[in-house]
Design an enzyme around this catalytic site. Structure first.
Site, PDB file in Angstrom:
ATOM      1  N   SER A  84      30.255  41.204  36.234  1.00 29.32           N
ATOM      2  CA  SER A  84      29.371  40.112  36.639  1.00 29.32           C
ATOM      3  C   SER A  84      28.220  40.691  37.442  1.00 29.32           C
ATOM      4  CB  SER A  84      30.134  39.092  37.496  1.00 29.32           C
ATOM      5  OG  SER A  84      29.239  38.177  38.105  1.00 29.32           O
ATOM      6  N   LYS A  88      34.888  42.648  40.586  1.00 31.36           N
ATOM      7  CA  LYS A  88      33.925  42.931  39.521  1.00 31.36           C
ATOM      8  C   LYS A  88      33.180  44.239  39.788  1.00 31.36           C
ATOM      9  CE  LYS A  88      34.629  39.480  36.766  1.00 31.36           C
ATOM     10  NZ  LYS A  88      35.262  39.709  35.449  1.00 31.36           N
ATOM     11  N   TYR A 137      36.023  37.844  44.140  1.00 32.01           N
ATOM     12  CA  TYR A 137      35.547  37.982  42.756  1.00 32.01           C
ATOM     13  C   TYR A 137      34.524  39.119  42.677  1.00 32.01           C
ATOM     14  CZ  TYR A 137      33.048  36.530  38.466  1.00 32.01           C
ATOM     15  OH  TYR A 137      32.436  36.483  37.232  1.00 32.01           O
TER      16      TYR A 137
END
Length: 255
Positions: free
Chosen positions: A147, A164, A160
């Protein structure tokens, strides 16, 4: 080779994790349209069967195989299935994800461990299994869906973003270790794509992000799929250890 061959995937077997919706589903369809036999995979067997049937009805080559990548036994079973059913694997797209929206202080140990199991441990051991399946076939391609949050973390996405970011390093490490086996490993970093994660952003947050984008709109899942197609096709035969940002210029506007 003409362009059809350079971007073609005829005869290739591709496993796309988390491919019953969003970016994963769109990517699976793009790869199937390019000629690959695509294995639709997620935790829910019924969803896998439904999506595979939809692709088959469109004249594409697909099958269903459920796998929870956060469970090592499920990865082992998938490796055995692919070896026995297809004699190996040519393409792996690691896309399954757990994307908790929490502040750092609200991230408890249970959620942390669960996210690591899916977003890092699962990618690592699925990639290792894929590499074992690719070696006898003379090589293959692995793409890890990360991401743009790996480069530009946002509030509420600390865990997150952290996981990532780790995928970028993981892809580079795997690219180095498996390059001699002709296995290429790359990372794709989508920005704000029209998926369930984007639905979590309120209007004010979207407006703030659009204000920083060169192309102020939501990306479409298939636009990520086209980028994955490039990376797994012969066109990218000299590309490994790379990270491709697909964010409408968001990372440019944030610099």
């Amino acid at each position: 080779m003409d362009l059809k061959d350079i971007f073609g995937l005829e005869g290739k077997v591709a496993l796309v994790t988390g491919s019953t919706k969003g970016i994963g589903r769109a990517t699976a369809e793009v790869l199937a349209q390019a000629g690959a036999h695509v294995i639709i995979s997620s935790r829910n067997p019924d969803d896998c069967v439904a999506v595979a049937a939809e692709l088959q009805q469109s004249g594409l080559s697909a099958e269903a195989h459920a796998c929870h990548i956060g469970t090592p036994d499920a990865i082992d079973a998938t490796e055995t299935y692919l070896r026995e059913t297809h004699s190996g694997l040519d393409i792996l797209v690691n896309n399954a994800v757990l994307s908790p929206l929490r502040t750092i202080e609200d991230t408890d140990l249970g959620l942390f461990r669960k996210a690591v199991e899916v977003d890092l441990q699962g990618y690592w051991f699925m990639s290792a299994a894929a590499a074992r399946l690719m070696k006898p076939r003379g090589g293959g391609s692995i793409v890890n869906i990360a991401s743009v949050a790996a480069l530009h973390p946002d509030r509420g996405l600390a865990l997150y973003s952290t996981l990532k970011t780790s995928l970028i390093g993981m892809s580079r490490a795997f690219a180095l270790e498996y390059g001699g086996e002709n296995i290429r490993v790359n990372t794709v970093m989508p920005g704000l794509i029209e998926t369930r994660l984007a639905e979590k952003y309120d209007d004010a947050t979207r407006a703030r992000m659009f204000a920083n984008m060169c192309l102020p709109r939501l990306g479409q899942p298939e636009e990520v799929g086209y980028s994955v197609l490039y990376l797994v096709s012969p066109a990218a035969g000299y590309v490994t250890g790379a990270g491709l940002v697909i964010d409408g210029g968001l990372s440019v506007g944030l610099t």
